[in-house]
Design a protein around this motif. Structure first.
Motif, PDB file in Angstrom:
ATOM      1  N   SER A  58      -4.154  -7.002   7.371  1.00  0.00           N
ATOM      2  CA  SER A  58      -3.220  -6.996   6.263  1.00  0.00           C
ATOM      3  C   SER A  58      -3.033  -5.590   5.708  1.00  0.00           C
ATOM      4  CB  SER A  58      -3.738  -7.925   5.151  1.00  0.00           C
ATOM      5  OG  SER A  58      -2.908  -7.885   4.031  1.00  0.00           O
ATOM      6  N   VAL A  59      -1.801  -5.280   5.340  1.00  0.00           N
ATOM      7  CA  VAL A  59      -1.484  -4.028   4.653  1.00  0.00           C
ATOM      8  C   VAL A  59      -0.735  -4.378   3.373  1.00  0.00           C
ATOM      9  CG1 VAL A  59      -0.282  -1.818   4.745  1.00  0.00           C
ATOM     10  CG2 VAL A  59      -1.329  -2.750   6.824  1.00  0.00           C
ATOM     11  N   SER A  60      -1.182  -3.852   2.271  1.00  0.00           N
ATOM     12  CA  SER A  60      -0.529  -4.079   0.985  1.00  0.00           C
ATOM     13  C   SER A  60       0.210  -2.810   0.582  1.00  0.00           C
ATOM     14  CB  SER A  60      -1.552  -4.448  -0.090  1.00  0.00           C
ATOM     15  OG  SER A  60      -2.183  -5.668   0.231  1.00  0.00           O
ATOM     16  N   VAL A  61       1.467  -2.979   0.219  1.00  0.00           N
ATOM     17  CA  VAL A  61       2.311  -1.841  -0.141  1.00  0.00           C
ATOM     18  C   VAL A  61       2.748  -1.996  -1.596  1.00  0.00           C
ATOM     19  CG1 VAL A  61       4.403  -0.533   0.399  1.00  0.00           C
ATOM     20  CG2 VAL A  61       3.129  -1.667   2.240  1.00  0.00           C
ATOM     21  N   GLN A  62       2.405  -1.019  -2.406  1.00  0.00           N
ATOM     22  CA  GLN A  62       2.857  -1.013  -3.792  1.00  0.00           C
ATOM     23  C   GLN A  62       4.292  -0.497  -3.822  1.00  0.00           C
ATOM     24  OE1 GLN A  62       0.233   0.807  -6.715  1.00  0.00           O
ATOM     25  NE2 GLN A  62       1.997   1.705  -7.752  1.00  0.00           N
ATOM     26  N   SER A  73      10.438   3.109  -4.239  1.00  0.00           N
ATOM     27  CA  SER A  73       9.142   3.718  -3.975  1.00  0.00           C
ATOM     28  C   SER A  73       8.283   2.722  -3.223  1.00  0.00           C
ATOM     29  CB  SER A  73       8.448   4.116  -5.286  1.00  0.00           C
ATOM     30  OG  SER A  73       7.123   4.553  -5.053  1.00  0.00           O
ATOM     31  N   ALA A  74       7.568   3.192  -2.192  1.00  0.00           N
ATOM     32  CA  ALA A  74       6.703   2.311  -1.405  1.00  0.00           C
ATOM     33  C   ALA A  74       5.480   3.099  -0.946  1.00  0.00           C
ATOM     34  CB  ALA A  74       7.447   1.743  -0.205  1.00  0.00           C
ATOM     35  N   THR A  75       4.308   2.666  -1.362  1.00  0.00           N
ATOM     36  CA  THR A  75       3.072   3.354  -1.012  1.00  0.00           C
ATOM     37  C   THR A  75       2.020   2.338  -0.613  1.00  0.00           C
ATOM     38  OG1 THR A  75       3.553   5.082  -2.645  1.00  0.00           O
ATOM     39  CG2 THR A  75       1.294   4.951  -1.814  1.00  0.00           C
ATOM     40  N   ALA A  76       1.501   2.451   0.595  1.00  0.00           N
ATOM     41  CA  ALA A  76       0.450   1.537   1.047  1.00  0.00           C
ATOM     42  C   ALA A  76      -0.823   1.799   0.261  1.00  0.00           C
ATOM     43  CB  ALA A  76       0.207   1.717   2.540  1.00  0.00           C
ATOM     44  N   VAL A  77      -1.442   0.747  -0.241  1.00  0.00           N
ATOM     45  CA  VAL A  77      -2.649   0.884  -1.046  1.00  0.00           C
ATOM     46  C   VAL A  77      -3.877   0.290  -0.367  1.00  0.00           C
ATOM     47  CG1 VAL A  77      -1.429   1.001  -3.239  1.00  0.00           C
ATOM     48  CG2 VAL A  77      -2.067  -1.231  -2.319  1.00  0.00           C
ATOM     49  N   SER A  78      -3.690  -0.419   0.723  1.00  0.00           N
ATOM     50  CA  SER A  78      -4.828  -0.923   1.494  1.00  0.00           C
ATOM     51  C   SER A  78      -4.348  -1.232   2.900  1.00  0.00           C
ATOM     52  CB  SER A  78      -5.438  -2.179   0.848  1.00  0.00           C
ATOM     53  OG  SER A  78      -4.571  -3.293   0.995  1.00  0.00           O
ATOM     54  N   GLY A  79      -5.296  -1.308   3.817  1.00  0.00           N
ATOM     55  CA  GLY A  79      -4.951  -1.623   5.197  1.00  0.00           C
ATOM     56  C   GLY A  79      -5.323  -0.495   6.154  1.00  0.00           C
ATOM     57  N   HIS A  80      -5.271  -0.780   7.449  1.00  0.00           N
ATOM     58  CA  HIS A  80      -5.636   0.197   8.473  1.00  0.00           C
ATOM     59  C   HIS A  80      -4.703   1.399   8.407  1.00  0.00           C
ATOM     60  CE1 HIS A  80      -6.561   1.943  12.386  1.00  0.00           C
ATOM     61  NE2 HIS A  80      -7.610   1.125  12.454  1.00  0.00           N
ATOM     62  N   SER A 109       7.511  -3.423 -10.753  1.00  0.00           N
ATOM     63  CA  SER A 109       6.453  -2.952  -9.863  1.00  0.00           C
ATOM     64  C   SER A 109       5.806  -4.164  -9.213  1.00  0.00           C
ATOM     65  CB  SER A 109       5.411  -2.151 -10.640  1.00  0.00           C
ATOM     66  OG  SER A 109       4.738  -2.977 -11.565  1.00  0.00           O
ATOM     67  N   GLY A 110       5.396  -4.034  -7.977  1.00  0.00           N
ATOM     68  CA  GLY A 110       4.813  -5.184  -7.296  1.00  0.00           C
ATOM     69  C   GLY A 110       4.167  -4.816  -5.984  1.00  0.00           C
ATOM     70  N   ILE A 111       3.752  -5.812  -5.272  1.00  0.00           N
ATOM     71  CA  ILE A 111       3.082  -5.644  -3.980  1.00  0.00           C
ATOM     72  C   ILE A 111       3.816  -6.445  -2.913  1.00  0.00           C
ATOM     73  CG2 ILE A 111       1.014  -6.283  -2.657  1.00  0.00           C
ATOM     74  CD1 ILE A 111       0.498  -3.819  -4.201  1.00  0.00           C
ATOM     75  N   ILE A 112       4.079  -5.794  -1.783  1.00  0.00           N
ATOM     76  CA  ILE A 112       4.533  -6.502  -0.592  1.00  0.00           C
ATOM     77  C   ILE A 112       3.374  -6.471   0.402  1.00  0.00           C
ATOM     78  CG2 ILE A 112       6.174  -6.582   1.326  1.00  0.00           C
ATOM     79  CD1 ILE A 112       8.213  -5.199  -0.434  1.00  0.00           C
ATOM     80  N   THR A 113       3.029  -7.624   0.927  1.00  0.00           N
ATOM     81  CA  THR A 113       1.918  -7.732   1.872  1.00  0.00           C
ATOM     82  C   THR A 113       2.442  -8.047   3.264  1.00  0.00           C
ATOM     83  OG1 THR A 113       0.459  -8.562   0.131  1.00  0.00           O
ATOM     84  CG2 THR A 113      -0.238  -8.933   2.393  1.00  0.00           C
ATOM     85  N   TYR A 114       1.998  -7.268   4.231  1.00  0.00           N
ATOM     86  CA  TYR A 114       2.364  -7.484   5.631  1.00  0.00           C
ATOM     87  C   TYR A 114       1.113  -7.779   6.441  1.00  0.00           C
ATOM     88  CZ  TYR A 114       6.784  -5.236   4.347  1.00  0.00           C
ATOM     89  OH  TYR A 114       7.978  -4.922   3.748  1.00  0.00           O
ATOM     90  N   VAL A 115       1.284  -8.568   7.481  1.00  0.00           N
ATOM     91  CA  VAL A 115       0.167  -8.893   8.363  1.00  0.00           C
ATOM     92  C   VAL A 115       0.507  -8.479   9.787  1.00  0.00           C
ATOM     93  CG1 VAL A 115      -1.269 -10.721   9.317  1.00  0.00           C
ATOM     94  CG2 VAL A 115      -0.575 -10.805   6.916  1.00  0.00           C
TER      95      VAL A 115
END
Length: 320
Positions: A58-62, A73-80, A109-115
């Motif tokens: 999983s990758v979470s993008v703020q 604005s899009a910044t990954a906050v977790s993930g590989h 502001s929010g989070i989009i999560t990708y797998v």
């Protein structure tokens, strides 16, 4: 010491979550996980370099969404690390309907999560889908143990959510979340998820967001059988937190406890065959005791609370 059980169970928590975006102070609201709110949510490209090394998860993008529904604005906050850039690029192409606050469009502001799954084509997921995060975190050897982990995690999150929401339990909440944060030093806990330590000092609203995301994540990974354990864990969490509140605040209210025990009694009739016998027996004893006795009696209710704490010991101390 049984009545102090819930004050130390948090260190037993194995959890998974994604970060919510911070809420800006002016003309911006926090939207939490926004996958399900998108009108267009392109799937990211699975990078060749990531595939070559077997990177997945999983990758979470703020993101910040402007008044027109565009991602600015899009910044990954977790993930590989090898997956973050692709997730950010996909997030920038997402589109949303404008969000209105008092009839005026506002930024969100929010989070989009990708797998990213190695075994199948990559896809974006809503807040209830987190790919293999629990598999990374729980790391249990058997399917049966994994189901019980779902029950335990669900019960803990239910307890934390209710404590966080009750202003009368603020001082207990501080203790719970501090113990939880301090218990994350184990080398078994994925480093990329240690951001959850923020929950120890986060304000009440942000804690609620983090807990909500975790709950959605947990449900998004569950099979039908595991979902039964999750739902049952929530009922157990309700039972345990009511007992905790009585011990912490005093009082004799038992109506919610009766309701929780009734729900648990009905659910036990549909329990999977692999449901732990010792936990079933302890629950039956508590249910029978509540039905035979007058819970308006302070001594009777205290005895029931002892039985409920025994159930807590089984849930958080192991069900094998």
């Amino acid at each position: 010491m049984k009545k102090q059980t819930l004050l130390i169970i948090i260190i037993l928590l194995f959890c998974s979550s994604v970060i919510f975006a911070q809420e800006s102070p002016r003309r911006m609201i926090s939207g939490g996980v926004v996958n399900g709110k998108a009108v267009s949510l392109p799937a990211p490209v699975y990078p060749a370099a990531a595939q070559a090394v077997g990177a997945s998860g999983s990758v979470s993008v703020q993101v910040v969404i402007d008044e027109a529904g565009n991602v600015i604005s899009a910044t990954a906050v977790s993930g590989h690390p090898l997956l973050r850039s692709a997730a950010e690029s996909a997030a920038r192409n997402a589109r949303f309907n404008p969000t209105l606050l008092e009839s005026q469009p506002v930024k969100v502001s929010g989070i989009i999560t990708y797998v990213f799954n190695r075994s199948s084509s990559n896809q974006s997921e809503d807040s209830g889908s987190a790919g293999d995060i629990p598999a990374q975190v729980l790391e249990k050897a058997s399917q049966d143990k994994e189901k019980l982990d779902y029950l335990t995690l669900s019960a803990i999150i239910r307890i934390l959510t209710k404590i966080n929401a009750d202003d009368n339990l603020n001082y207990i909440a501080q203790k719970f979340f501090a113990d939880f944060s301090n218990g994350l030093g184990s080398g078994d806990f994925p480093e990329e998820l240690l951001f959850i330590k923020e929950i120890a000092t986060a304000p009440k609203e942000r804690r609620a967001e983090l807990l909500s995301v975790f709950n959605s994540t947990l449900r998004g990974t569950a099979s039908d059988n595991q979902m039964w354990y999750i739902n049952f864990g929530e009922d157990l969490g309700d039972l345990l937190v009511e007992s905790l509140k009585r011990n912490a605040l005093g009082g004799m209210t038992s109506a919610q406890t009766k309701n929780s025990l009734t729900k648990i009694k009905n659910s036990l009739d549909t329990a999977p065959p692999d449901f732990p016998k010792n936990l079933r027996q302890s629950l039956r004893e508590a249910i029978d005791f509540s039905e035979r006795n007058n819970l308006a009696d302070v001594n009777i209710l205290s005895e029931l609370d002892d039985k409920i704490m025994d159930i807590g010991d089984l849930i958080f101390g192991g069900n094998e």
